[in-house]
Design a protein around this motif. Structure first.
Motif, PDB file in Angstrom:
ATOM      1  N   ILE A 225     -11.660 -14.078-108.337  1.00 37.69           N
ATOM      2  CA  ILE A 225     -12.745 -13.945-107.360  1.00 37.69           C
ATOM      3  C   ILE A 225     -13.176 -15.325-106.878  1.00 37.69           C
ATOM      4  O   ILE A 225     -13.805 -16.080-107.625  1.00 37.69           O
ATOM      5  N   PRO A 226     -12.839 -15.686-105.637  1.00 38.88           N
ATOM      6  CA  PRO A 226     -13.271 -16.974-105.110  1.00 38.88           C
ATOM      7  C   PRO A 226     -14.712 -16.892-104.619  1.00 38.88           C
ATOM      8  O   PRO A 226     -15.239 -15.805-104.386  1.00 38.88           O
ATOM      9  N   LEU A 227     -15.352 -18.032-104.470  1.00 44.65           N
ATOM     10  CA  LEU A 227     -16.713 -18.050-103.957  1.00 44.65           C
ATOM     11  C   LEU A 227     -16.754 -17.787-102.460  1.00 44.65           C
ATOM     12  O   LEU A 227     -17.808 -17.516-101.895  1.00 44.65           O
ATOM     13  N   ASP A 228     -15.588 -17.883-101.798  1.00 45.17           N
ATOM     14  CA  ASP A 228     -15.463 -17.417-100.421  1.00 45.17           C
ATOM     15  C   ASP A 228     -14.028 -16.926-100.231  1.00 45.17           C
ATOM     16  O   ASP A 228     -13.154 -17.217-101.026  1.00 45.17           O
TER      17      ASP A 228
ATOM     18  N   PRO B 167     -24.246  -2.017-100.963  1.00 46.78           N
ATOM     19  CA  PRO B 167     -23.489  -3.132-101.531  1.00 46.78           C
ATOM     20  C   PRO B 167     -23.124  -2.939-103.000  1.00 46.78           C
ATOM     21  O   PRO B 167     -22.270  -3.646-103.525  1.00 46.78           O
ATOM     22  N   LYS B 168     -23.768  -1.962-103.663  1.00 44.53           N
ATOM     23  CA  LYS B 168     -23.520  -1.732-105.095  1.00 44.53           C
ATOM     24  C   LYS B 168     -22.458  -0.657-105.333  1.00 44.53           C
ATOM     25  O   LYS B 168     -22.269  -0.228-106.477  1.00 44.53           O
ATOM     26  N   TRP B 169     -21.742  -0.223-104.274  1.00 38.30           N
ATOM     27  CA  TRP B 169     -20.760   0.828-104.481  1.00 38.30           C
ATOM     28  C   TRP B 169     -19.666   0.352-105.437  1.00 38.30           C
ATOM     29  O   TRP B 169     -19.350  -0.834-105.527  1.00 38.30           O
TER      30      TRP B 169
ATOM     31  N   MET C  33     -11.297  -9.916-111.175  1.00 37.50           N
ATOM     32  CA  MET C  33     -11.352  -8.461-111.317  1.00 37.50           C
ATOM     33  C   MET C  33     -10.152  -8.070-112.174  1.00 37.50           C
ATOM     34  O   MET C  33      -9.005  -8.361-111.819  1.00 37.50           O
ATOM     35  N   LYS C  34     -10.407  -7.413-113.298  1.00 40.35           N
ATOM     36  CA  LYS C  34      -9.354  -7.149-114.273  1.00 40.35           C
ATOM     37  C   LYS C  34      -9.422  -5.710-114.767  1.00 40.35           C
ATOM     38  O   LYS C  34     -10.497  -5.122-114.858  1.00 40.35           O
ATOM     39  N   PHE C  35      -8.264  -5.163-115.127  1.00 41.50           N
ATOM     40  CA  PHE C  35      -8.172  -3.787-115.598  1.00 41.50           C
ATOM     41  C   PHE C  35      -9.036  -3.562-116.829  1.00 41.50           C
ATOM     42  O   PHE C  35      -9.087  -4.383-117.743  1.00 41.50           O
TER      43      PHE C  35
ATOM     44  N   ASP D 282     -21.953  -9.277-102.775  1.00 43.08           N
ATOM     45  CA  ASP D 282     -22.728  -8.976-103.977  1.00 43.08           C
ATOM     46  C   ASP D 282     -21.934  -9.327-105.229  1.00 43.08           C
ATOM     47  O   ASP D 282     -22.492  -9.856-106.200  1.00 43.08           O
ATOM     48  N   THR D 283     -20.622  -9.060-105.210  1.00 38.22           N
ATOM     49  CA  THR D 283     -19.774  -9.415-106.351  1.00 38.22           C
ATOM     50  C   THR D 283     -19.751 -10.924-106.548  1.00 38.22           C
ATOM     51  O   THR D 283     -19.867 -11.422-107.679  1.00 38.22           O
TER      52      THR D 283
END
Length: 278
Positions: free
Chosen positions: A106-109, A13-15, A58-60, A158-159
């Motif tokens: 990033i939504p919570l779902d 999950p940490k990839w 998620m941002k550059f 995980d995110t």
């Protein structure tokens, strides 16, 4: 120059995936420290007055990592459609294209564009702009297709977990006692006040002012200068008061460990040489 897709912590999950620009055969199994181009979790404020609560996306970012040959999953030769005359110019042109990939909230779902989605979209844009071949783009896309759905779902979960931990604990409306007319002027005034918080030396043992102490002290200065209310300052102070003593001690010990571990060159390069997220 070449561009490669690097993948760390595969099948967990940490990839994490990112792009790196390098010379041919520059990356060995011993590892080399290079700038990386990736999407990372980032908080942001829209530039309006007053600013709204931050969103998390998620941002550059440009970072720096120790990269080994075993991390590399796909590589393409960088073409030069605009006939740039130096490696630096070619790298800058490629970076601007990668930077144009939109951030993904990033939504919570529900789904969002994760780090590997960014990589594939960035390479697609490079292909359409003539910097890599279609065959190379397909090879990068193939890496994405090989990630098992279960691993991706675990990684996205995980995110979200880390985003949830980053939830806003206290928010205050910024007042405008000096009647600044733009967002930039207000932020500059607030920033100058926060810069007055004194730095804190970190001793080998004993307490020191950690990041939360400094945040609360900054809020105190903003309150005394009229930029936030006393009620809002108390709310921020309460967040600090609710931190368990064992949690604080663990965090402080971790900070000391980072400082003591001067062999961690990547950490010190990031800290002392200004290799910051853009």
């Amino acid at each position: 120059l070449e561009i490669s897709l690097a993948l760390i912590n595969p099948n967990t999950p940490k990839w994490h995936a990112y792009l790196v620009i390098h010379k041919p055969n520059e990356i060995s199994e011993e590892g080399v420290s290079l700038p990386t181009y990736e999407h990372l979790i980032s908080k942001r404020n829209k530039q309006v007055l007053p600013p709204p609560p931050p969103t998390i996306s998620m941002k550059f970012a440009v970072w720096k990592r120790e990269i080994k040959k075993s991390h590399i999953q796909a590589t393409a030769k960088l073409l030069n459609p605009l006939q740039k005359t130096t490696s630096e110019e070619l790298t800058d042109a490629v970076r601007e294209i990668m930077k144009s990939v939109k951030e993904s909230e990033i939504p919570l779902d529900g789904n969002f564009q994760n780090c590997l989605d960014f990589v594939i979209e960035a390479v697609r844009l490079l292909w359409t702009a003539g910097y890599v071949t279609e065959k190379d783009y397909d090879a990068f896309k193939g890496v994405n297709d090989q990630i098992p759905a279960a691993i991706r779902e675990a990684s996205d979960a995980d995110t979200r977990k880390r985003v949830k931990k980053s939830e806003i604990k206290a928010t205050a409306k910024l007042l405008n006692p000096l009647h600044k007319t733009t967002y930039e002027e207000l932020i500059e005034a607030v920033g100058e006040i926060m810069e007055n918080v004194k730095e804190s030396a970190i001793p080998p043992v004993g307490e020191f002012q950690n990041c939360l102490d400094l945040a609360v002290e900054a809020m105190k200065l903003l309150w005394t200068a009229g930029y936030v209310t006393e009620k809002d300052y108390d709310a921020f102070k309460e967040v600090k008061d609710n931190i368990h003593a064992d949690t604080r001690k663990s965090s402080d010990d971790y900070t000391r460990k980072l400082i003591a571990n001067r062999e961690n060159t990547t950490y010190w390069q990031q800290l002392n040489k200004g290799t910051n997220r853009l």
